[in-house]
Design an enzyme around this catalytic site. Sequence first.
Site, short mmCIF file in Angstrom:
data_model
loop_
_atom_site.label_atom_id
_atom_site.label_comp_id
_atom_site.label_asym_id
_atom_site.label_seq_id
_atom_site.Cartn_x
_atom_site.Cartn_y
_atom_site.Cartn_z
N PRO A 272 -8.70 5.12 11.16
CA PRO A 272 -9.93 4.40 10.52
C PRO A 272 -10.45 5.53 9.60
CG PRO A 272 -10.22 4.99 12.90
CD PRO A 272 -8.74 5.35 12.51
N CYS A 341 -23.92 6.33 -19.16
CA CYS A 341 -23.65 5.35 -20.58
C CYS A 341 -22.38 4.53 -20.32
CB CYS A 341 -23.45 6.26 -21.92
SG CYS A 341 -24.91 7.55 -21.86
N1 LLP Z 1 -4.51 4.32 6.18
C1 LLP Z 1 -4.05 4.24 5.06
C2 LLP Z 1 -2.71 4.35 4.72
C3 LLP Z 1 -5.05 3.97 3.87
O1 LLP Z 1 -4.56 3.66 2.86
C4 LLP Z 1 -6.32 3.80 4.07
C5 LLP Z 1 -7.31 3.57 2.95
C6 LLP Z 1 -7.00 3.95 5.48
C7 LLP Z 1 -5.79 4.26 6.46
C8 LLP Z 1 -8.27 3.95 5.65
O2 LLP Z 1 -8.77 2.68 5.52
P1 LLP Z 1 -10.10 2.28 6.18
O3 LLP Z 1 -10.23 2.47 7.71
O4 LLP Z 1 -11.11 3.50 5.42
O5 LLP Z 1 -10.49 0.90 5.53
N2 LLP Z 1 -12.08 3.32 -2.16
C9 LLP Z 1 -11.94 1.87 -1.58
C10 LLP Z 1 -11.26 1.96 -0.13
C11 LLP Z 1 -9.70 2.42 -0.37
C12 LLP Z 1 -8.79 2.43 0.97
C13 LLP Z 1 -7.83 3.02 0.55
N3 LLP Z 1 -6.83 3.52 1.78
C14 LLP Z 1 -13.62 1.32 -1.16
O6 LLP Z 1 -14.40 2.13 -1.48
O7 LLP Z 1 -13.91 0.35 -0.59
#
Ligand code: LLP
Length: 413
Positions: A272, A341
């Site tokens: 997470p 910008c």
């Molecule tokens: N594990 C892997 C292999 C991942 O690619 C990611 C996120 C996570 C775990 C963690 O996921 P989470 O629990 O945070 O959902 N910048 C985007 C989110 C990109 C997520 C990329 N991978 C945003 O601001 O929504």
Amino acid sequence: MLNESICYRDGKLFCDDVPIADIVTETGTPVYIYSKRRTLDNLKHIQTAFAALNPHIHYSAKANANLAVLGAIIGAGAGVDAVSAGEIHRALLAGAAAEEIVFAGVGKTADELTYALEQSVGWINVENMGEMKLIDTIASRQNRPPARVALRFNPDVTADTHPNIATGHGGAKFGLSAEVIRDILARQAEYPNIQIEGIHIHIGSQLHNTAATQQAVEATLELIAPYPAIRTVNIGGGLPVAYSPEEHIPDWETFASALTPLLMGYTVMLEPGRSIIADAGILVASTLYVKEQAGQSFLITDASIAELIRPALYEAHHEIVPVKEPSTVSTQPYHVVGPVCETTDVLGRGVRLPKMEPGDLVAVLTAGAYGMVMASNYNQRPRPPEVVVLEDGQSWQIARRRETWDDLTRYEL
Ligand code: LLP
């Protein structure tokens, strides 16, 4: 969204027991502020929801890699999911034990793999055949036990989330098909310096239902059934967070109860990111100007897409609230924009706020994840400071100082 840590008291916005305005007096704006208490509560909440599986939690450092934040989460017992040598380096600096680090990523370089193996990270999540060969070659040169890997499976399911953050469909660059995984497992003898002990999936972030994850886990278990050496299933991240009171998402208990019956008997890992840090953080900005144009009110703040790119990149909604609680119920809609910008430099459209004046503070909520880590120096804007309000709720520290104009030219020769 407001929560127990980010809330109004006596007409003022607080982070735990600290008035936001007090922090701003010292740091100026824009500034990121995180509640350590909320961060650790979120971690505990996930641990409790998934308790029946006793999972190994590896915090996804990409969500927020500030050393103080990482250190707090590691200090509470989590491992780290790192996607670059830079993140491994940070995780080690923040106090992670190397064996508690998972190294993932679709394009790891030879230098990064060499570093990860030298440091003896716990796991490498492999995403292509060429990487298997490279790891085997590097590991053979280093006189150490075989590298422990998990194969990242692309289960070809479509996650219910914004398309820009879905990763588990067949057309995505992530993971390996079932066919390639079977092929690698059939030819394990070709990789004497690698031990394949796990399987990894991550179908996307901010998942809006459990169905696709369930489907992905079922496909994963079916895939590994003939291989008894694979007992560890890493189900990635993706646990969702409500960005507004209207956003309906399954709670983490719902995810846990959907997946627990499937995964009993396996060693389970979770990665997470967002769910731990998103709602523990805010971005505070000052109003620079209010501009009436074409029948609309623009609230021009000193925060922009350079500090928080999520609205521009994912059409993401973040609640924006005044730091001084409105004494009147009368509000008006503002487009909250920054000085950059770019037409997409909009933090929120039609945000209902009381009448705002230059100098008035606003807080962009649920900005702890994928906020500062994705900030840039575009338009030569120094990146903002980061503040952590400690667990006692009263003391706070500047965990990263504001960049200066000199910082902006530091690397140029
Ligand atoms: N594990 C892997 C292999 C991942 O690619 C990611 C996120 C996570 C775990 C963690 O996921 P989470 O629990 O945070 O959902 N910048 C985007 C989110 C990109 C997520 C990329 N991978 C945003 O601001 O929504």
